[in-house]
Design a protein around this motif. Structure first.
Motif, short mmCIF file in Angstrom:
data_model
loop_
_atom_site.label_atom_id
_atom_site.label_comp_id
_atom_site.label_asym_id
_atom_site.label_seq_id
_atom_site.Cartn_x
_atom_site.Cartn_y
_atom_site.Cartn_z
N HIS A 1 -34.53 -11.54 -23.52
CA HIS A 1 -34.25 -10.10 -23.41
C HIS A 1 -32.75 -9.85 -23.46
CE1 HIS A 1 -35.44 -5.95 -21.86
NE2 HIS A 1 -34.15 -5.91 -22.13
N HIS B 1 -29.35 -7.60 -25.61
CA HIS B 1 -28.91 -6.49 -26.48
C HIS B 1 -27.62 -6.90 -27.17
CE1 HIS B 1 -31.94 -3.72 -24.92
NE2 HIS B 1 -31.74 -4.29 -23.76
N ASN C 1 -34.18 -5.46 -28.04
CA ASN C 1 -35.17 -5.07 -27.03
C ASN C 1 -35.15 -3.57 -26.75
OD1 ASN C 1 -36.66 -7.42 -25.49
ND2 ASN C 1 -34.68 -8.25 -26.10
N CYS C 2 -36.16 -3.12 -26.03
CA CYS C 2 -36.17 -1.78 -25.43
C CYS C 2 -36.16 -0.65 -26.45
CB CYS C 2 -35.00 -1.62 -24.45
SG CYS C 2 -34.95 -2.90 -23.21
N GLU D 1 -27.82 1.38 -22.79
CA GLU D 1 -27.35 0.00 -22.57
C GLU D 1 -25.91 -0.03 -22.05
OE1 GLU D 1 -29.70 -1.87 -22.50
OE2 GLU D 1 -31.18 -1.02 -23.88
N ASP E 1 -30.68 -9.08 -20.21
CA ASP E 1 -29.98 -7.88 -20.70
C ASP E 1 -28.59 -8.21 -21.25
OD1 ASP E 1 -31.34 -5.53 -20.95
OD2 ASP E 1 -30.81 -4.75 -18.98
ZN LIG Z 1 -33.10 -4.00 -22.31
#
Ligand SMILES: [Zn+2]
Lengths: 79, 561
Positions: free
Chosen positions: B60, B62, B88-89, B112, B432
């Protein structure tokens, strides 16, 4: 979707095209009066109902149900 | 003669099997022999006293933008991470029409917490399609990337502004399916979507205007390729999370795809909620569905200054409106104005217990250096005022460049987190990386797994911790030939000292394009990181030339539906 071997969890729906509080209320809670059903739906779905108030510049705040929302059609289960 | 031999180490092969002493030989990008190796090699790594494991896979991240200026995804690579999942996301940088670039930058900035300036100065926008983006990042890639494509981005591509207003028509859904197919053909590992995020106008992101029918149609395309669906559920509520994981389970069963949701946090006050979610995860797995919850290793620590809007203030509208939409001058004016100040103080009182515990961690002026490391309670006492007022005053004195740390905000119940991380159906991840760069440093979550949960708490063995972040991850994401130290596997390898590995101290560095800053952690206890058979990083010499790949492969292998 009802499935065998799954324990009971709080019932919810995913809205279909055009669903509003009233449409969901009539479809999912037909045994209640519309006002009662609306009040219940809203109290069970603060994550949807309160979103308009929480967001700062929500357009079209009249029907805040998003097509992707989970809408609960019963209160939290007793634990 | 081998290309590379790693000698004298203890092999923890990623399968969960007990560690054993062996040398590992590599030719080209493959592991060709594991055992006693006497032949010479063009290059050698002495791993005496260290463990040799598959490179870690971070599911996961970014890093989508950072990869455009940094093919190592620094410092992730130095922590032993050899593969990252980006996109992701619901957010990826492709496919993206030129007219939507600033919209997407706005979303990355809001969701983010990535600086606008970094996009302005670090990104040359020379792609539109997913395949062009892949070609672009592949140049200079030192780490492997398994890129997700974002649902919000596909929606924007097909529906333009209507993506942020309504459900899709049948024709639009069919077109989105086609776009997703193109992305998967170009190497995407799957699709990401979000049920919680808000864009730069604080409106729901495009993926939230999709109905279940659209998500099902896209999942059916994932099914053609056996690729992954990642979602961000309403993680703050167990009933909502369970409803989402039921939705995922149906998609997983119907289309035969792996799905994963993140984050899932555990706190002292939500133990029951997490137990209910995990019970449901077990039930769905027992039916044959694949619904992997992602759990991060590190506790929630959040840093902030008022120079950039922090999500920490999202639920405080008076504060957030000012810091989200105000210029620095307007923010400072609002902090100085007595009327406004009293409104801010009043709203802050709702989070009363938080403020005294905040730690003042960064200032530019000489006068305030003496307070660094103190809590707001201590500084307030010294100045004869209150913690919230001191936070405002320090921010004014530092022209907003005063940084505060809120530590231990959650996910810090060692026993509960350790139990969750060891759960066979929990997917360790959710770092993240590349996002929230001024709020916390995610790099080193793997080091923290080993130092805290393996070494200090003995919540799991070294072997099972390695398995969790290597072969388990590769299996969940369908990444072939990675995640195990086995002959014939690709040589993505980490060599580290199991007795000293940790995540390192968080520090503030100036290495973001546009003269930007971020919090990072240097790796600690990691000796050598090998990607595709090439030495990509060593503790002694830092980053080296190496060649990462786009996984699971530019040419997708379609599986039978
Ligand atoms: Zn995320």
């Amino acid at each position: 979707m009802p499935v065998d071997n799954l324990s009971r969890v709080r019932k919810s729906i995913l809205p279909t095209e055009g669903d509003t509080w009233s449409i969901v209320a009539k479809r999912e809670l037909p045994e209640l009066s519309l006002d009662e059903a609306l009040a219940k739906l809203q109290s069970w779905n603060l994550h949807v109902f309160m979103r308009a108030a929480g967001a700062m510049a929500a357009p079209g705040g009249g029907n805040p149900i998003l097509p992707s929302d989970v809408v609960f059609i019963e209160p939290p289960l007793a634990t | 003669m081998y290309d590379l031999v790693i000698r004298n180490g203890k092999v923890v092969d990623g399968s969960g099997a007990p560690a054993y002493s062996a040398d590992v030989a590599v030719n080209g990008n493959r592991i060709v022999k594991i055992g006693k190796i006497t032949e010479a090699a063009r290059s050698e790594v002495d791993a005496a006293g260290k463990v040799v494991t598959p490179g870690f896979i971070d599911p996961h991240t970014h890093f989508d933008a950072q990869l455009l200026w940094d093919g190592c995804a620094k410092p992730a690579l130095s922590h032993g991470v050899t593969t990252i999942v980006s996109g992701n996301c619901s957010l990826s940088l492709a496919p993206l029409k030129a007219k939507h670039r600033m919209k997407l930058v706005g979303m990355f900035n809001q969701i983010e917490e990535m600086p606008l300036k970094a996009f302005k100065e670090g990104v040359v926008w020379d792609w539109e399609t997913f395949s062009d983006y892949i070609t672009r990042i592949r140049k200079g890639l030192a780490i492997n990337v398994a890129p997700l494509v974002g649902h919000s981005v596909i929606r924007l591509w097909v529906m333009n502004d209507a993506a942020m207003e309504r459900t899709a028509t049948d024709a639009e859904i069919a077109e989105m399916q086609g776009v997703l197919r193109e992305c998967l053909d170009a190497g995407a590992v799957g699709l990401s979507t979000s049920y919680v995020d808000m864009d730069e106008r604080l409106q729901p992101v495009p993926s939230r205007y999709a109905d279940a029918r659209e998500v099902d149609a896209l999942a059916s395309v994932l099914g053609e390729y056996g690729r992954v669906l990642q979602i961000v559920p309403e993680f703050y509520d167990a009933d909502l999370t369970i409803a989402r994981l039921d939705q995922l389970a149906e998609l997983s069963l119907k289309h035969n795809i792996p799905t994963t949701f993140s984050p899932l946090f555990v706190n002292a006050d939500n133990l029951d909620a997490v137990a209910r979610v995990m019970k449901r995860v077990d039930e769905q797995f027992d039916r044959g569905a694949r619904v992997w919850p992602q759990v991060q290793t590190r506790p929630i620590d959040i840093s902030f200054s008022f120079a950039v809007p922090s999500l920490l203030f999202m639920r405080m509208p008076t504060w957030y409106r000012i810091i989200r939409f105000g210029t620095p001058a307007e923010i400072m004016a609002a902090f100085s104005d007595p009327d406004n100040r009293s409104k801010l103080l009043q709203e802050a009182s709702a989070l009363g217990p938080l403020w005294p515990t905040l730690i003042f961690r960064h200032a530019n002026t000489a006068a305030n250096q003496k307070y660094i490391g103190q809590t707001l309670e201590q500084i307030a006492k010294a100045r004869g005022t209150t913690p919230v007022e001191v936070m405002i005053d320090l921010s004014l004195e530092e022209e907003l460049d005063a940084h505060f740390l809120s530590s231990g905000m959650g996910h810090n119940n060692d026993k509960a987190v350790g139990d969750l991380l060891s759960h066979p159906r929990v997917h360790i991840g959710a770092s993240d990386g590349g996002a929230h760069i001024l709020s916390f440093s995610t790099y080193g979550d793997t080091g923290y797994l080993f130092s805290h949960f393996v070494r200090d708490l003995e919540a799991m063995s070294l072997e099972s911790a390695v398995k969790k972040i290597t072969s388990d991850t590769a299996a969940i994401w369908g990444i072939p030939q990675r995640g195990l130290l086995q002959e014939g596997y690709v040589a993505d390898i980490a060599v580290f000292d199991a007795a000293t590995i940790e995540r390192g101290e968080e520090k503030f560095v100036n290495d973001v394009p546009g003269d930007g800053y971020r919090y990072v952690r240097d790796s600690h206890g990691v000796d050598t990181v090998i990607v595709g058979g090439g030495v990509a990083w060593t503790a002694k010499d830092g980053y080296k030339d190496a060649c990462g790949e786009v996984l699971p492969g530019a040419v997708a292998e379609k599986v039978a539906a």
